[in-house]
Design an enzyme around this catalytic site. Structure first.
Site, PDB file in Angstrom:
ATOM      1  N   PRO A   1      32.572  40.475  48.257  1.00 49.39           N
ATOM      2  CA  PRO A   1      33.842  40.672  47.557  1.00 49.39           C
ATOM      3  C   PRO A   1      33.611  41.171  46.145  1.00 49.39           C
ATOM      4  O   PRO A   1      32.736  40.680  45.447  1.00 49.39           O
ATOM      5  CB  PRO A   1      34.453  39.276  47.540  1.00 49.39           C
ATOM      6  CG  PRO A   1      33.664  38.463  48.488  1.00 49.39           C
ATOM      7  CD  PRO A   1      32.324  39.064  48.530  1.00 49.39           C
ATOM      8  N   GLU A   2      34.388  42.138  45.760  1.00 48.80           N
ATOM      9  CA  GLU A   2      34.358  42.640  44.387  1.00 48.80           C
ATOM     10  C   GLU A   2      35.546  42.039  43.640  1.00 48.80           C
ATOM     11  O   GLU A   2      36.265  41.202  44.185  1.00 48.80           O
ATOM     12  CB  GLU A   2      34.397  44.171  44.396  1.00 48.80           C
ATOM     13  CG  GLU A   2      33.289  44.764  45.262  1.00 48.80           C
ATOM     14  CD  GLU A   2      33.239  46.277  45.237  1.00 48.80           C
ATOM     15  OE1 GLU A   2      33.666  46.873  44.244  1.00 48.80           O
ATOM     16  OE2 GLU A   2      32.764  46.866  46.223  1.00 48.80           O
TER      17      GLU A   2
END
Length: 283
Positions: free
Chosen positions: A2-3
């Site tokens: 996840p960014e």
DNA sequence: AAGTAGTCCTGAGTGC
DNA sequence: TGCACTCAGGACTACT
């Protein structure tokens, strides 16, 4: 994995289950993820109220009533699964325990939050809230791309003289905090800049132009994540991933979506990571 | 000093 | 159906 936008979506999804709520009980099913868990983590968290659930870069920070802050990092494959909230925000039942359920938070409001992470690149740590800014994972981070400290002059100065490709520079968390491989690719596409271009050799007007583009890419992704949150009544409560369509990421060999371009999306490897970009219109 | 490989781990996908 | 192989969104450490 996840960014920043995914982590922000996870944070927002966790708010009704966790913020302002006391941790009634903890299950810690293994001694470590990427690193060992802090000493006596379960004991130190049990009975604490989560006063505030915030985000810095790709880290979720839970400020606790006792003066400590819990840091949570999802790594590449970490997810949060929310279930059993009596207020009816999350209506699904508690799922059966899954493989890689490493930590479970049992909240006093009846919610259950499960941290599942197959690859175990995730992490948790505990620090005093006062020392959070100087924690070794947080101290060197660059500005938040959606915050006031990230602006045209800053980015121009930060990239000046850099010999590395712009792709690598934007992935450097000391320059900008929270961008990952996908959104760097997407931002460079929107800016029409090749990922191979040396960071310090891009005209300052083009560098300045990247600032609003980076912001918009992230805001669009957060908006897409927010719309996925609305479906929680039907969804399974899993936070960490959501469907999102990308212009270049994962589209090797397909056509460019820029009007009138007609180019093809290519893939190269930079610093061991795949870069996707239009061979025609990104220069 | 700056930039780039190697590394940790599991699972999904692909090709034979 | 099974096996071998490649690749994955992060980020630290250790090299050149």
């Amino acid at each position: 994995m996840p960014e920043l936008p995914e982590v922000e979506t996870v944070r927002r999804g966790l708010l009704p289950a966790m913020e302002g709520v006391v941790i009634a009980r903890m299950e810690v099913n293994r001694p470590d993820l990427r690193w060992p868990f802090p000493e006596r983590m379960a004991d130190r968290l049990t009975g604490q109220r989560i006063e505030r659930l915030r985000r810095r870069s790709k880290y979720i920070l839970a400020d606790l009533s006792g003066g400590e802050t819990l840091l949570i990092h999802l790594g590449m494959s970490g997810r949060m699964i929310v279930s059993g909230d009596p207020l009816g925000v999350f209506v699904h039942d508690h799922p059966a325990a899954q493989k890689h359920d490493h930590v479970v938070f049992h909240m006093e409001n009846g919610a259950r939050v499960t941290f599942n992470d197959p690859r175990r690149f995730g992490a948790m740590d505990l620090m005093t809230t006062a020392e959070a800014d100087t924690h070794k994972l947080l101290a060197a981070l660059g500005p938040e791309p959606l915050g006031n400290d990230f602006h045209e002059d800053y980015l121009v100065a930060a990239l000046a003289g850099r010999g590395s490709p712009i792709k690598s520079a934007l992935l450097d968390q000391r320059i900008i905090a929270g961008l990952g491989n996908i959104y760097v690719c997407e931002a460079l596409f929107r800016a029409g800049i090749s990922p191979r271009r040396k960071a310090g050799r891009i005209a300052s007007t083009r560098v300045a132009g990247m600032v609003p583009i980076i912001r918009k890419v992230l805001q669009d992704a957060i908006a897409a994540g927010g719309s996925s949150l609305k479906d929680f009544r039907q969804a399974d409560g899993e936070l960490g991933y959501f469907q999102h369509s990308f212009d270049v990421y994962g589209r090797e060999g397909e056509g460019c979506r820029r009007d009138g371009c007609g180019g093809t999306i290519g893939r190269i490897v930079q610093s061991g990571r795949s870069s996707f970009y239009c061979l025609q219109c990104q220069r």
